[in-house]
Design a protein around this motif. Structure first.
Motif, mmCIF file in Angstrom:
data_model
loop_
_atom_site.group_PDB
_atom_site.id
_atom_site.type_symbol
_atom_site.label_atom_id
_atom_site.label_comp_id
_atom_site.label_asym_id
_atom_site.label_seq_id
_atom_site.Cartn_x
_atom_site.Cartn_y
_atom_site.Cartn_z
ATOM 1 N N ILE A 215 1.031 -0.939 -0.024
ATOM 2 C CA ILE A 215 0.338 0.079 -0.174
ATOM 3 C C ILE A 215 0.872 0.993 -0.050
ATOM 4 O O ILE A 215 0.433 2.180 -1.226
ATOM 5 N N ALA A 216 1.782 1.494 0.822
ATOM 6 C CA ALA A 216 2.812 2.716 0.561
ATOM 7 C C ALA A 216 3.867 3.074 -0.256
ATOM 8 O O ALA A 216 3.437 3.861 -0.734
ATOM 9 N N ALA A 217 4.304 1.517 -1.252
ATOM 10 C CA ALA A 217 4.811 1.444 -1.813
ATOM 11 C C ALA A 217 3.887 1.963 -3.220
ATOM 12 O O ALA A 217 4.665 3.363 -4.234
ATOM 13 N N GLY A 218 2.304 1.166 -3.505
ATOM 14 C CA GLY A 218 2.240 2.553 -4.690
ATOM 15 C C GLY A 218 2.191 3.967 -4.344
ATOM 16 O O GLY A 218 2.052 4.704 -5.584
ATOM 17 N N LEU A 219 1.195 3.989 -2.939
ATOM 18 C CA LEU A 219 0.751 5.553 -3.078
ATOM 19 C C LEU A 219 2.595 6.700 -2.881
ATOM 20 O O LEU A 219 2.617 7.705 -3.187
ATOM 21 N N THR A 220 3.604 6.346 -3.125
ATOM 22 C CA THR A 220 5.173 6.929 -2.641
ATOM 23 C C THR A 220 5.446 6.642 -4.094
ATOM 24 O O THR A 220 6.496 7.392 -4.389
ATOM 25 N N THR A 221 4.974 6.007 -4.787
ATOM 26 C CA THR A 221 5.893 5.546 -6.425
ATOM 27 C C THR A 221 6.246 7.317 -6.994
ATOM 28 O O THR A 221 7.725 7.452 -7.722
ATOM 29 N N PRO A 222 4.981 7.870 -7.522
ATOM 30 C CA PRO A 222 5.824 9.690 -8.156
ATOM 31 C C PRO A 222 7.113 9.930 -7.190
ATOM 32 O O PRO A 222 7.964 10.496 -7.817
ATOM 33 N N ILE A 223 7.375 9.939 -5.969
ATOM 34 C CA ILE A 223 8.354 10.581 -5.314
ATOM 35 C C ILE A 223 9.721 10.128 -5.096
ATOM 36 O O ILE A 223 10.832 10.768 -5.680
#
Length: 281
Positions: free
Chosen positions: A202-210
């Motif tokens: 979950i955390a990986a998907g949400l922070t991919t742009p960064i």
């Protein structure tokens, strides 16, 4: 059998400094080495040169020595700082558990990135095909501006890692609590690993742009050879010239890698804590 204090809010029975240090070292090395090829593929997908020009599926273990050398100290520093900070914050008695986990993981990331960022700079240049050997990469970085160049992307990495951990760790602790409450006893290492895998994905998907922006900054130049001047410059140029979808380059490998990695990482950490605790006894 009653649920032990370890899996309930508001307080978790913390391992000793040495237990968290050693367990973190084992967990970090295990996951980074085991899943390194997937990380290489993700980096090449995010490169401004494109996946194939950056190497495609060739040499997916490029830079693994740098990663292996930084994994143990980085993860050890993270978990020893995380557990100690949790203990200090819980002793205040007025901070809710999710906030404790967010703050503790953020402080831990600041510490761990002192080791992680130089390693990432070496690793990603080799993964993207800019250099061939670890020694050559170190010389390349030193020649491009001295020791400070090893920390290019430090604050961008923090900008990625702090939100990532602030999402992942409260979810991890919450999932463990819910699972323990459901079964009436504490989670074992395999169950904790599953909690870590879901939270990490979950955390990986949400922070991919960064993560995409961080990768571009560490690779220095865009496809035309023009250097990025900072986080906002890289973000705006990627969005303007390559489209918003580019900010999610490598989403699949990143989520897959971190989900699997979360299982291995947290499973190894919890098993390590248990093993070192038994040895201590």
């Amino acid at each position: 059998k009653k649920v032990m204090e370890e899996c309930t809010y508001p307080h978790e029975s913390a391992p000793s400094f040495w237990q968290s240090l050693l367990a973190g070292a084992v967990a970090g090395t295990t996951v980074d080495v085991a899943l390194y090829p997937m990380d290489t593929i993700k980096t090449r997908m995010q490169s401004a040169q494109g996946f194939l020009k950056s190497g495609g599926f060739r040499g997916v273990y490029s830079g693994i020595l740098a990663t292996a050398g930084g994994s143990a100290p980085g993860a050890a520093l993270f978990f020893s700082t995380y557990e100690k900070t949790k203990d200090v914050l819980y002793s205040q008695g007025s901070i809710s558990a999710p906030v404790v986990h967010m703050l503790a993981s953020s402080v831990a990331e600041c510490a761990a990135c002192l080791v992680r960022v130089p390693t990432e700079n070496i690793k990603q240049k080799m993964q993207a095909g800019l250099t061939k050997t670890t020694t050559g990469t170190i010389q390349y970085i030193l020649a491009s501006g001295g020791l400070s160049r090893f920390y290019v992307g430090y604050f961008t990495t923090l900008l990625r890692e702090i939100p990532f951990s602030a999402i992942q760790f409260p979810l991890y602790e919450l999932f463990k609590k819910k699972w323990a409450g459901f079964q009436g006893e504490t989670t074992n290492p395999v169950q904790a690993a599953a909690c870590g895998a879901i939270a990490g994905g979950i955390a990986a998907g949400l922070t991919t742009p960064i993560d995409v922006v961080k990768t571009r900054l560490m690779l220095v130049h865009d496809a035309e050879g023009k250097a990025y001047s900072g986080f906002f410059d890289a973000f705006s140029r990627i969005k303007k010239n390559e489209g918003t979808k580019t900010l999610f380059s490598g989403l699949g490998p990143r989520v897959t890698w971190i989900t699997i990695g979360g299982f291995v990482f947290f499973g190894s950490y919890e098993a390590g804590k248990k093993a070192f605790s038994m040895n201590k006894e």
